[in-house]
Design a protein around this motif. Structure first.
Motif, mmCIF file in Angstrom:
data_model
loop_
_atom_site.group_PDB
_atom_site.id
_atom_site.type_symbol
_atom_site.label_atom_id
_atom_site.label_comp_id
_atom_site.label_asym_id
_atom_site.label_seq_id
_atom_site.Cartn_x
_atom_site.Cartn_y
_atom_site.Cartn_z
ATOM 1 N N ARG A 109 9.419 4.442 -1.943
ATOM 2 C CA ARG A 109 10.441 3.905 -1.028
ATOM 3 C C ARG A 109 9.734 3.118 0.063
ATOM 4 O O ARG A 109 8.744 3.601 0.625
ATOM 5 C CB ARG A 109 11.213 5.088 -0.412
ATOM 6 C CG ARG A 109 12.135 4.772 0.751
ATOM 7 C CD ARG A 109 13.495 4.255 0.315
ATOM 8 N NE ARG A 109 14.057 4.998 -0.795
ATOM 9 C CZ ARG A 109 14.817 6.093 -0.661
ATOM 10 N NH1 ARG A 109 15.114 6.546 0.539
ATOM 11 N NH2 ARG A 109 15.289 6.712 -1.731
ATOM 12 N N GLU A 110 10.215 1.904 0.330
ATOM 13 C CA GLU A 110 9.597 1.113 1.416
ATOM 14 C C GLU A 110 9.838 1.814 2.736
ATOM 15 O O GLU A 110 10.946 2.249 3.023
ATOM 16 C CB GLU A 110 10.228 -0.284 1.445
ATOM 17 C CG GLU A 110 9.594 -1.168 2.510
ATOM 18 C CD GLU A 110 10.369 -2.477 2.736
ATOM 19 O OE1 GLU A 110 10.765 -3.097 1.743
ATOM 20 O OE2 GLU A 110 10.572 -2.829 3.903
ATOM 21 N N ASN A 127 2.365 -14.631 -7.022
ATOM 22 C CA ASN A 127 3.707 -14.349 -7.549
ATOM 23 C C ASN A 127 3.964 -12.870 -7.867
ATOM 24 O O ASN A 127 4.853 -12.557 -8.644
ATOM 25 C CB ASN A 127 3.993 -15.165 -8.824
ATOM 26 C CG ASN A 127 4.004 -16.644 -8.546
ATOM 27 O OD1 ASN A 127 4.321 -17.054 -7.429
ATOM 28 N ND2 ASN A 127 3.643 -17.442 -9.530
ATOM 29 N N GLU A 128 3.186 -11.973 -7.285
ATOM 30 C CA GLU A 128 3.412 -10.541 -7.542
ATOM 31 C C GLU A 128 4.217 -9.941 -6.388
ATOM 32 O O GLU A 128 3.908 -10.196 -5.224
ATOM 33 C CB GLU A 128 2.054 -9.838 -7.654
ATOM 34 C CG GLU A 128 2.149 -8.360 -8.029
ATOM 35 C CD GLU A 128 0.772 -7.703 -8.100
ATOM 36 O OE1 GLU A 128 0.493 -7.021 -9.074
ATOM 37 O OE2 GLU A 128 -0.021 -7.893 -7.139
ATOM 38 N N PHE A 129 5.239 -9.164 -6.698
ATOM 39 C CA PHE A 129 5.989 -8.481 -5.649
ATOM 40 C C PHE A 129 5.116 -7.372 -5.056
ATOM 41 O O PHE A 129 4.428 -6.676 -5.798
ATOM 42 C CB PHE A 129 7.266 -7.862 -6.207
ATOM 43 C CG PHE A 129 8.331 -8.874 -6.513
ATOM 44 C CD1 PHE A 129 8.972 -9.564 -5.492
ATOM 45 C CD2 PHE A 129 8.680 -9.148 -7.824
ATOM 46 C CE1 PHE A 129 9.941 -10.514 -5.776
ATOM 47 C CE2 PHE A 129 9.654 -10.089 -8.122
ATOM 48 C CZ PHE A 129 10.287 -10.777 -7.099
ATOM 49 N N PRO A 130 5.171 -7.189 -3.724
ATOM 50 C CA PRO A 130 4.283 -6.202 -3.091
ATOM 51 C C PRO A 130 4.438 -4.780 -3.632
ATOM 52 O O PRO A 130 3.484 -4.019 -3.677
ATOM 53 C CB PRO A 130 4.680 -6.260 -1.620
ATOM 54 C CG PRO A 130 5.379 -7.548 -1.441
ATOM 55 C CD PRO A 130 5.966 -7.942 -2.744
ATOM 56 N N GLU A 131 5.659 -4.421 -4.081
ATOM 57 C CA GLU A 131 5.809 -3.055 -4.606
ATOM 58 C C GLU A 131 5.004 -2.892 -5.905
ATOM 59 O O GLU A 131 4.435 -1.834 -6.159
ATOM 60 C CB GLU A 131 7.287 -2.702 -4.822
ATOM 61 C CG GLU A 131 8.035 -3.645 -5.708
ATOM 62 C CD GLU A 131 9.546 -3.502 -5.520
ATOM 63 O OE1 GLU A 131 10.108 -4.210 -4.673
ATOM 64 O OE2 GLU A 131 10.151 -2.668 -6.219
ATOM 65 N N TYR A 168 4.693 1.785 1.331
ATOM 66 C CA TYR A 168 5.667 2.550 0.545
ATOM 67 C C TYR A 168 5.283 4.025 0.530
ATOM 68 O O TYR A 168 4.125 4.353 0.221
ATOM 69 C CB TYR A 168 5.697 2.055 -0.906
ATOM 70 C CG TYR A 168 6.023 0.591 -1.031
ATOM 71 C CD1 TYR A 168 7.348 0.162 -1.126
ATOM 72 C CD2 TYR A 168 5.006 -0.366 -1.041
ATOM 73 C CE1 TYR A 168 7.645 -1.197 -1.229
ATOM 74 C CE2 TYR A 168 5.290 -1.726 -1.144
ATOM 75 C CZ TYR A 168 6.616 -2.132 -1.234
ATOM 76 O OH TYR A 168 6.903 -3.473 -1.328
ATOM 77 N N LEU A 169 6.247 4.885 0.842
ATOM 78 C CA LEU A 169 6.032 6.299 0.566
ATOM 79 C C LEU A 169 6.012 6.423 -0.955
ATOM 80 O O LEU A 169 6.914 5.911 -1.627
ATOM 81 C CB LEU A 169 7.185 7.137 1.133
ATOM 82 C CG LEU A 169 7.145 8.610 0.734
ATOM 83 C CD1 LEU A 169 5.995 9.330 1.436
ATOM 84 C CD2 LEU A 169 8.452 9.317 1.041
ATOM 85 N N CYS A 190 0.823 -1.214 0.000
ATOM 86 C CA CYS A 190 0.000 0.000 0.000
ATOM 87 C C CYS A 190 0.856 1.262 0.000
ATOM 88 O O CYS A 190 2.049 1.220 0.297
ATOM 89 C CB CYS A 190 -0.995 -0.012 1.162
ATOM 90 S SG CYS A 190 -0.241 0.044 2.761
ATOM 91 N N ALA A 191 0.222 2.372 -0.368
ATOM 92 C CA ALA A 191 0.950 3.625 -0.601
ATOM 93 C C ALA A 191 0.668 4.644 0.494
ATOM 94 O O ALA A 191 -0.472 4.829 0.908
ATOM 95 C CB ALA A 191 0.544 4.208 -1.952
ATOM 96 N N LEU A 192 1.731 5.277 0.950
ATOM 97 C CA LEU A 192 1.599 6.416 1.854
ATOM 98 C C LEU A 192 1.805 7.674 1.008
ATOM 99 O O LEU A 192 2.903 7.916 0.501
ATOM 100 C CB LEU A 192 2.671 6.334 2.955
ATOM 101 C CG LEU A 192 2.814 7.534 3.884
ATOM 102 C CD1 LEU A 192 1.597 7.667 4.802
ATOM 103 C CD2 LEU A 192 4.081 7.415 4.732
#
Ligand code: ZN
Length: 329
Positions: free
Chosen positions: A251-252, A228-232, A267-268, A170-172
């Protein structure tokens, strides 16, 4: 709804049904990557019965690509869960025939407690009139259908979002509280933004979205990872789906743990769309998002209005903790 990279057939009745879904009376909703969902012909006798039509013209399960198999099955199970929850049925008949329409599809049929022939398969009962199928036949049982299908869609959306997934991403999104300072963000590096927000959290605000389903709670923009998806990449995809923005930099900043394993990553994120810091930022409409709003970081931490996860993420960010434990279910 349909990928431009698949070829459907003009001579197949279900391919036609996929292509013309919007004009089909029995079309209900898009089930995600693998199928569209229609009211099943079985619904005439078993209200709530759904038909999932695979989005490619194939015949058998063995023709589903290996990397899509698990996600397809998980999505179908979500449909099943939604039917059980909404109809409160006794059991589910889950069938794949493709005898008449030679195109992979499934009928998911609720079987009710008050049926007379529960020991028989639903397709063996097609010659029995619906009045004779149930003890104490009640016509309104067949007439309550409008809400029934709207609720099935709602519960399916919920199940899809809460299915077992390795991680979430998720995004900050941050902005300065002071309107005049907001544009400075474009001159700062990610490290400088992080440093400034940590030093003066009361001067910074974070964007949350209000879910348009289930608990209608405020949460970060983001969601569960596909297989199989990367969280980013989950974060980038979900931001695109939920508000339509393209992420420029990220950025994590912290990892959320639960029951001994990492549940998700925060992630910011800085989107390409400069107006993302507006009070009512321009965004593409999404069924799952009711509204978006900025909240002060310090107020989020103090308020019981927000879930433990939301407060925990903000607190971990301010406290420079890369890991935190979540107690939310
Ligand atoms: Zn077809």
């Amino acid at each position: 709804m349909l990928s431009p990279f698949i070829k459907l057939r003009d001579d197949c009745v279900l391919c036609q049904k996929l292509m013309n879904a919007k004009n089909e009376n029995d079309f209900l909703f898009d089930g995600g990557n693998h199928f569209l969902v229609y009211k099943s012909p079985f619904a005439q006798k078993w209200p709530g019965a759904l038909m999932a039509v695979y989005k490619r013209h194939i015949y058998e399960h063995s023709q589903i690509r290996g990397n899509e198999l698990l996600d397809t099955l998980q999505s179908l199970v979500c449909l099943e869960k939604a039917i059980i929850k909404v109809t409160k049925c006794k059991r589910i008949n889950f069938v794949k025939f493709a005898n008449v329409a030679n195109h992979l599809h499934w009928h998911i049929i609720p079987r009710y407690y008050k049926e007379n022939y529960l020991d028989k398969c639903s397709w063996e009962l097609l010659d029995v009139a619906k009045e004779d199928l149930y003890k104490n036949f009640e016509p309104h049982f067949f007439q309550k259908n409008q809400n029934l299908y709207a609720n099935l869609r709602k519960e399916y959306t919920f199940e899809i979002h809460h299915r077992d997934s390795s991680y979430f991403g998720c995004a900050l999104f941050l902005r300065a509280r002071d309107k005049n300072k907001r544009n400075n963000i474009w001159k700062l590096s990610l490290d400088e933004i992080i440093k400034s927000a940590r030093e003066n959290p009361s001067e910074w605000e974070c964007l949350l979205m209000k879910r348009n389903y289930f608990d209608f709670a405020w949460d970060f923009i983001g969601g569960n990872s596909d297989i199989n998806e990367f969280p980013e990449y989950t974060m980038i995809r979900e931001v695109k789906e939920e508000v339509g923005w393209k992420i420029l930099h990220y950025r994590e900043i912290c990892r959320q743990w639960k029951q001994g394993t990492i549940k998700g990553f925060v992630y910011l994120a800085i989107p390409e769309e400069k107006q993302y810091m507006d009070d009512d930022p321009p965004r593409t409409p999404c069924d799952e998002v009711q509204s978006v709003k900025y909240f002060n970081l310090c107020e989020i931490i103090k308020s019981n209005h927000f879930s433990d996860s939301v407060r925990g993420r903000i607190k971990a960010f301010i406290d420079k903790r890369s890991d935190f434990l979540s107690i939310d279910p």
